[in-house]
Write an enzyme that holds these catalytic residues in place. Structure first.
Site, PDB file in Angstrom:
ATOM      1  N   ASP A  41     -34.951  18.636 -58.525  1.00 52.10           N
ATOM      2  CA  ASP A  41     -35.932  18.952 -59.578  1.00 52.10           C
ATOM      3  C   ASP A  41     -36.215  17.718 -60.422  1.00 52.10           C
ATOM      4  OD1 ASP A  41     -33.248  19.322 -60.114  1.00 52.10           O
ATOM      5  OD2 ASP A  41     -33.509  20.982 -61.493  1.00 52.10           O
ATOM      6  N   ASP A  68     -44.556  14.555 -49.516  1.00 53.39           N
ATOM      7  CA  ASP A  68     -45.967  14.858 -49.792  1.00 53.39           C
ATOM      8  C   ASP A  68     -46.324  14.465 -51.223  1.00 53.39           C
ATOM      9  OD1 ASP A  68     -46.384  15.857 -47.278  1.00 53.39           O
ATOM     10  OD2 ASP A  68     -47.517  17.595 -47.984  1.00 53.39           O
TER      11      ASP A  68
END
Ligand code: NAD
Length: 357
Positions: free
Chosen positions: A223, A251
């Protein structure tokens, strides 16, 4: 020296961009006295149309019989209605596992002359972005046990994240070796505060690190890594992570560098046979219109020269030539900004070829 390359043009823009990469390889071959012998192989939608199979046995055998594989892209709306088992993307997964490709290398580089295309231009300043994301490709939750069952609370479903010591060790080694050839900084991304598989991941990465004292190793929760990539991407050199975390973070990293049409990738295993492909898909919306950016595929070919054939100078030359053409202001529509010169797929390929003299 002769190098045999299985060529999978695939669907959509695949054939157009592969043509440009082949032209660049042939030009580099002429200059450095190498011969690249290409064998065209069917995979994806074209293979479904011909054989009702996205990766027939002959195609996988052809890939295994060559020194390396260069792929354009597969898929498109024509095959979207098919059962998931015979869709074009299934062919790609079969190819990756058939070649036992457990490492996915995705460089995310922001070219100086493309700073204007970067969504984070004010955060980047003069620091730039040059990150290598290394994603484990054949283990973890995408390959773990999964299922569904009916409970008193209704239907439930599960997927399992499982990593073995050996799987982590081999990808960690690739990551440290890669960091040694770069700026010697490695961030290992996990979720060791919650997941047992991540705790083993971290233990093994630390164990492998003892053999690479020159590499500065840092651990980061996934995270936080997602946040740091946006906040300060220039802090990263090499990132190593699991299959699912790598899928998502690579990505994200690619998007902060401008267009998806710029980014190459390499998938590697134990043998030298690698699979090289742009990170984008078949872009059916712009297929056959001379609009596609061929640079991601050309840079994938450059990665092939470096990682499968050990042709470092030739690979660096292609990267340098791409940069030179961009510095001269030539742009395909996806990276076009005011004041630059718009060119099509073919012309961009020709311009890069013209630099190889
Ligand atoms: P996509 O990457 O094909 O396209 C997304 C957007 O980026 C589109 O607007 C497209 O025009 C643009 N784009 C992509 N590559 C470009 C390039 N080289 N130059 C300029 N613009 C470019 O993703 P999608 O639309 O989600 O998928 C289209 C098809 O590709 C689907 O069938 C999908 O399953 C398949 N796909 C294949 C691969 C692969 O072969 N490795 C990867 C992803 C998606």
């Amino acid at each position: 020296m002769i190098y045999n390359v299985a060529l999978i043009p695939g669907d959509g823009i695949g054939p157009e961009i592969i043509k440009c990469a082949v032209a660049v390889l042939n030009k580099i071959g002429e200059k450095y006295s190498h011969e690249f012998v290409f064998q065209e192989v069917d995979a994806g939608g074209v293979a479904i149309d011909k054989y009702n199979d996205p990766l027939p046995k002959e195609s996988i055998d052809a890939c295994l019989n060559n020194d390396s594989v260069l792929l354009g892209a597969v898929g498109g709306p024509k095959w979207d209605h098919l059962d998931v088992e015979i869709r074009p993307e299934k062919g790609l997964l079969k190819l990756r596992s058939g070649l036992n490709l457990f490492t996915n290398l995705r460089p995310a580089v922001l070219h100086n002359s493309l700073k204007e295309s970067c969504v984070l231009k004010s955060e980047i300043g003069d620091k730039g972005i040059d990150i290598m994301v290394i994603r484990e490709l054949t283990g973890g939750i995408y390959f773990g046990e999964r299922g569904r069952e009916l409970t008193t609370l209704g239907e439930s479903a599960w997927d399992t994240e499982r990593y073995s010591y050996e799987e982590i060790k081999r990808i960690a080694k690739v990551a440290f070796e890669t960091a040694m050839k770069r700026r010697k900084k490695l961030v290992s991304v996990d979720k060791a505060n919650v997941l047992e598989s991540s705790r083993l991941w971290r233990e093994v990465v630390i164990e492998v690190s003892s053999r690479y004292p020159e590499v500065a190793l840092e651990h980061m929760y996934v995270d936080n890594a997602a946040m740091q990539l946006i906040k300060d991407p220039s802090q990263f050199d090499v990132i190593v992570t699991s299959n699912m975390f790598g899928d998502i973070l690579s990505d994200e990293a690619s998007q902060i560098t401008g267009s998806i049409g710029m980014l190459p990738s390499a998938s590697l295993g134990k043998s030298n046979i690698g699979l090289y492909e742009p990170i984008h898909g078949s872009a059916p919306d712009i297929a056959d219109k001379d609009l596609a950016n061929p640079i991601a595929t050309i840079l994938s070919a450059a990665m092939m020269l470096k990682y499968s054939f050990g042709l470092e100078d030739e690979s660096n030359e292609i990267e340098k030539d791409v940069t030179a053409v961009l510095d001269e202001g030539f742009r395909t529509p996806d990276i076009f900004t005011n004041g630059t010169k718009k060119v099509g797929t073919k012309e961009m390929g020709n311009l890069i070829c013209s630099k190889i003299i």
